[in-house]
Write a protein that holds these residues in place. Structure first.
Motif, PDB file in Angstrom:
ATOM      1  N   ALA A   1       7.445  32.257  44.459  1.00  0.00           N
ATOM      2  CA  ALA A   1       8.033  31.231  45.320  1.00  0.00           C
ATOM      3  C   ALA A   1       8.138  31.702  46.762  1.00  0.00           C
ATOM      4  O   ALA A   1       8.740  32.754  47.038  1.00  0.00           O
ATOM      5  CB  ALA A   1       9.418  30.855  44.794  1.00  0.00           C
ATOM      6  N   TYR A   2       7.545  30.967  47.676  1.00  0.00           N
ATOM      7  CA  TYR A   2       7.679  31.127  49.125  1.00  0.00           C
ATOM      8  C   TYR A   2       7.139  32.458  49.661  1.00  0.00           C
ATOM      9  O   TYR A   2       7.437  32.821  50.803  1.00  0.00           O
ATOM     10  CB  TYR A   2       9.154  30.993  49.556  1.00  0.00           C
ATOM     11  N   THR A   3       6.360  33.199  48.897  1.00  0.00           N
ATOM     12  CA  THR A   3       5.884  34.492  49.390  1.00  0.00           C
ATOM     13  C   THR A   3       4.915  34.324  50.558  1.00  0.00           C
ATOM     14  O   THR A   3       5.010  35.032  51.561  1.00  0.00           O
ATOM     15  CB  THR A   3       5.213  35.277  48.258  1.00  0.00           C
ATOM     16  N   SER A   4       3.979  33.401  50.453  1.00  0.00           N
ATOM     17  CA  SER A   4       3.028  33.187  51.548  1.00  0.00           C
ATOM     18  C   SER A   4       3.725  32.589  52.771  1.00  0.00           C
ATOM     19  O   SER A   4       3.453  32.988  53.913  1.00  0.00           O
ATOM     20  CB  SER A   4       1.887  32.276  51.086  1.00  0.00           C
ATOM     21  N   GLN A   5       4.625  31.654  52.556  1.00  0.00           N
ATOM     22  CA  GLN A   5       5.303  30.991  53.665  1.00  0.00           C
ATOM     23  C   GLN A   5       6.220  31.958  54.410  1.00  0.00           C
ATOM     24  O   GLN A   5       6.155  32.091  55.638  1.00  0.00           O
ATOM     25  CB  GLN A   5       6.108  29.810  53.134  1.00  0.00           C
ATOM     26  N   TRP A   6       7.083  32.656  53.693  1.00  0.00           N
ATOM     27  CA  TRP A   6       8.019  33.564  54.347  1.00  0.00           C
ATOM     28  C   TRP A   6       7.322  34.819  54.859  1.00  0.00           C
ATOM     29  O   TRP A   6       7.736  35.381  55.881  1.00  0.00           O
ATOM     30  CB  TRP A   6       9.128  33.933  53.376  1.00  0.00           C
TER      31      TRP A   6
ATOM     32  N   LEU B   1      16.317  25.201  48.015  1.00  0.00           N
ATOM     33  CA  LEU B   1      15.227  26.037  47.552  1.00  0.00           C
ATOM     34  C   LEU B   1      15.372  26.281  46.056  1.00  0.00           C
ATOM     35  O   LEU B   1      16.482  26.355  45.521  1.00  0.00           O
ATOM     36  CB  LEU B   1      15.231  27.374  48.296  1.00  0.00           C
TER      37      LEU B   1
ATOM     38  N   LYS C   1       7.134  17.208  50.712  1.00  0.00           N
ATOM     39  CA  LYS C   1       6.569  18.405  50.102  1.00  0.00           C
ATOM     40  C   LYS C   1       6.828  18.440  48.607  1.00  0.00           C
ATOM     41  O   LYS C   1       6.114  19.116  47.868  1.00  0.00           O
ATOM     42  CB  LYS C   1       7.165  19.649  50.766  1.00  0.00           C
TER      43      LYS C   1
ATOM     44  N   GLN D   1       5.808  33.934  58.105  1.00  0.00           N
ATOM     45  CA  GLN D   1       6.813  33.632  59.110  1.00  0.00           C
ATOM     46  C   GLN D   1       7.489  34.891  59.647  1.00  0.00           C
ATOM     47  O   GLN D   1       7.791  34.972  60.843  1.00  0.00           O
ATOM     48  CB  GLN D   1       7.860  32.697  58.508  1.00  0.00           C
TER      49      GLN D   1
END
Length: 546
Positions: free
Chosen positions: A428-433, A8, A132, A436
């Motif tokens: 970084a990764y706010t929407s993904q995590w 990451l 990705k 989840q």
């Protein structure tokens, strides 16, 4: 063979954004006489011609510009206007050239990114799958051929732009490139030639003056008194049009700034610098006066102070703000809030929609008692290229529709007026995590959670310094804390934290356990092996059957 562990990218630390560095207010010049409008048009046309000539000379100087050439240009304009007007024109030309130079550098970077992507995809076999991190090969032979042609075109364009950069050549259009191109598409723009000509001339006028501290009411060229009287220092060739002393023309109207009027009045009464600009809205047929001034740099509040009472995490989308309130421990409070806006239509409509949505967001944030708003530090400069996203046209339109630059500037300015701090976090990764770890647990029969609402929680937790996940994975070996506490576990001094689970022997035999519930006693053993040791076995006598 096992796949390598995905690495990451490093998440940048959060920071408190700087507040507004300047203020601009506007008021309409009402009840202007026909003579007033004629004088304004003559002054704007004359000074606009001087500005065009000076900008041409500034572009010709290129990187060889120096203080001596600047002074020479100013001396050449002073005889046809005045020293202050010449200074304002030369400063405007210099700023416009510098802006064009920065845009040229950004264009070169964009072309470099597109060329690298095309070369990478063309080098892969046709039909190769991507990841990705990087796109794969093209789907067909025809697409590969078309992209090879596009690569050649981009390389040729890149060589031309780099040559201009090294030679110091820039392309600048006074009045705007878009309006200049509209001349060739009048039918599509629903304009006549006269209407376009009027708009073009109005955009090329120069009716602006920089402020000067220590002078009368903060500006000698365009002067506004506390009672709202507006007067203009006429250039030398138009001095015969003056209706007041010292070559000045006083307009028949009065202005009164409804927004920040008291702050503006304090500045002009103290003779502090205020810059003014007069412009005509051709569509409405109205004249406006814009006043602007700089504010001293104010030290931002510390990050710990900004998040002492929690934050409101805001996820920015193409059509709405998704906001969620979090306490200082990172726990979501209440329900999600959404503030929609419509970015279709002209620039004025889009700007009004953004201001309206930000105003409602700020009012709600103040009502819940927080001192800061957390927002992503977005920058989609390198994410809009068609070479990177290919046929994903809707996604490119989505990220292009989010007004990142205007939004950050507008939000920081308006939040400062409400006493709220803006905490910028790494996106970084706010929407993904967020989707989840927070979307599904917070869904109830009466609460609907979207991925954007969950992203708002992730943004708020990152601004507060907490990990986005609710609880980290168990430590190695087993589920105990043998190797240390979980990273998301509350510290020993935190009130109302979850304590350690008491062991089963934490109470006397037969007594009520700390939980307040009695446990059922063990049932009788059915085997000799499990019988309690305190029991004694007795052999009964045999029965007599005879």
């Amino acid at each position: 063979m096992a796949d390598p562990v995905k690495r990451l990218r490093t998440v940048a630390p959060s920071f408190v954004a700087l507040g507004p560095s300047g203020v601009a207010v506007r008021d309409r010049l009402k009840r202007l006489s026909a003579g007033d409008e004629e004088v304004l048009r003559l002054v704007g046309t004359h000074q606009g011609a001087l500005a065009s000539r000076d900008l041409k000379q500034r572009c010709a100087d290129g990187p060889d510009h120096s203080t001596d050439t600047w002074a020479a240009r100013k001396r050449g304009l002073t005889g046809e206007s005045s020293s202050r007007i010449a200074g304002a024109i030369t400063r405007a030309s210099h700023d416009q050239w510098a802006l064009a130079r920065r845009c040229q550098a950004a264009h070169i970077q964009n072309l470099d990114a597109g060329i690298r992507t095309l070369r990478h995809r063309l080098a892969l076999p046709i039909g190769a799958k991507g990841t990705k991190r990087a796109a794969g090969g093209y789907r067909s032979r025809s697409e590969w051929f078309r992209k090879s042609r596009r690569l050649a075109a981009l390389e040729e364009l890149h060589a031309a732009v780099v040559a201009d950069w090294r030679a110091g050549r820039v392309r600048v259009v006074r009045g705007g490139k878009r309006l200049a191109n509209t001349r060739h598409h009048l039918a599509a723009a629903e304009l006549t030639e006269l209407q376009w000509r009027a708009r073009w001339e109005a955009e090329r006028w120069f009716l602006a003056a920089d402020g000067e501290s220590g002078k009368g009411f903060g500006n000698e060229t365009i002067r506004v008194t506390p009672d709202g009287e507006v007067s203009i220092k006429l250039p030398g060739p138009l001095a015969h049009l003056a209706n007041a002393k010292h070559g000045r023309y006083v307009l028949a109207c009065r202005i009164a700034f409804a927004h920040r009027g008291a702050e503006w009045a304090d500045r002009i009464e103290a003779n502090r610098a205020v810059a003014y600009r007069i412009h005509l809205d051709v569509t409405r047929g109205c004249w406006y006066l814009t006043a602007s001034w700089q504010r001293p740099v104010v030290q931002t509040v510390p990050l710990a102070t900004a998040r002492a009472k929690g934050v409101v995490g805001v996820d920015t989308n193409a059509d709405h703000f998704a906001a969620y309130r979090l306490d200082r421990h990172g726990n979501p409070v209440g329900d999600p809030h959404r503030f929609p806006y419509d970015l279709s239509g002209n620039a004025d409509h889009r700007d009004a929609q953004i201001r309206h949505a930000i105003t409602r967001l700020l009012h709600w944030a103040k009502s819940v008692g927080v001192k800061a708003i957390a927002i992503e530090d977005l920058d989609f400069t390198a994410e809009k290229t068609r070479e990177k996203h290919g046929s994903r046209k809707r996604f490119r339109q989505l990220i292009s529709g989010i007004p990142t630059g205007k939004l950050k500037a507008r939000l920081a300015s308006m939040a400062g007026e409400h006493g709220l701090a803006i905490v910028a976090v790494d996106p970084a990764y706010t929407s993904q995590w967020g989707g989840q770890h927070w979307q599904k647990p917070l869904v109830t029969p009466r609460r609907k959670m979207s991925r954007h609402d969950a992203a708002g929680i992730a943004i708020g937790r990152r601004a507060l310094g907490h990990p986005i996940r609710r609880r980290t994975a168990p430590p190695p070996h087993d589920r105990s804390d043998r190797v240390g506490h979980r990273t998301a576990q509350a510290g020993p001094g935190t009130r109302r934290r979850d304590g350690n689970r008491p062991p089963t022997t934490d109470h006397a035999p037969g007594d009520v356990p700390p939980s307040g519930k009695r446990t059922r006693g063990p049932s009788a053993s059915k085997t000799v092996r499990d019988a309690p040791r305190k029991h004694e076995w007795v052999q009964d006598s045999l029965m007599h059957t005879g």
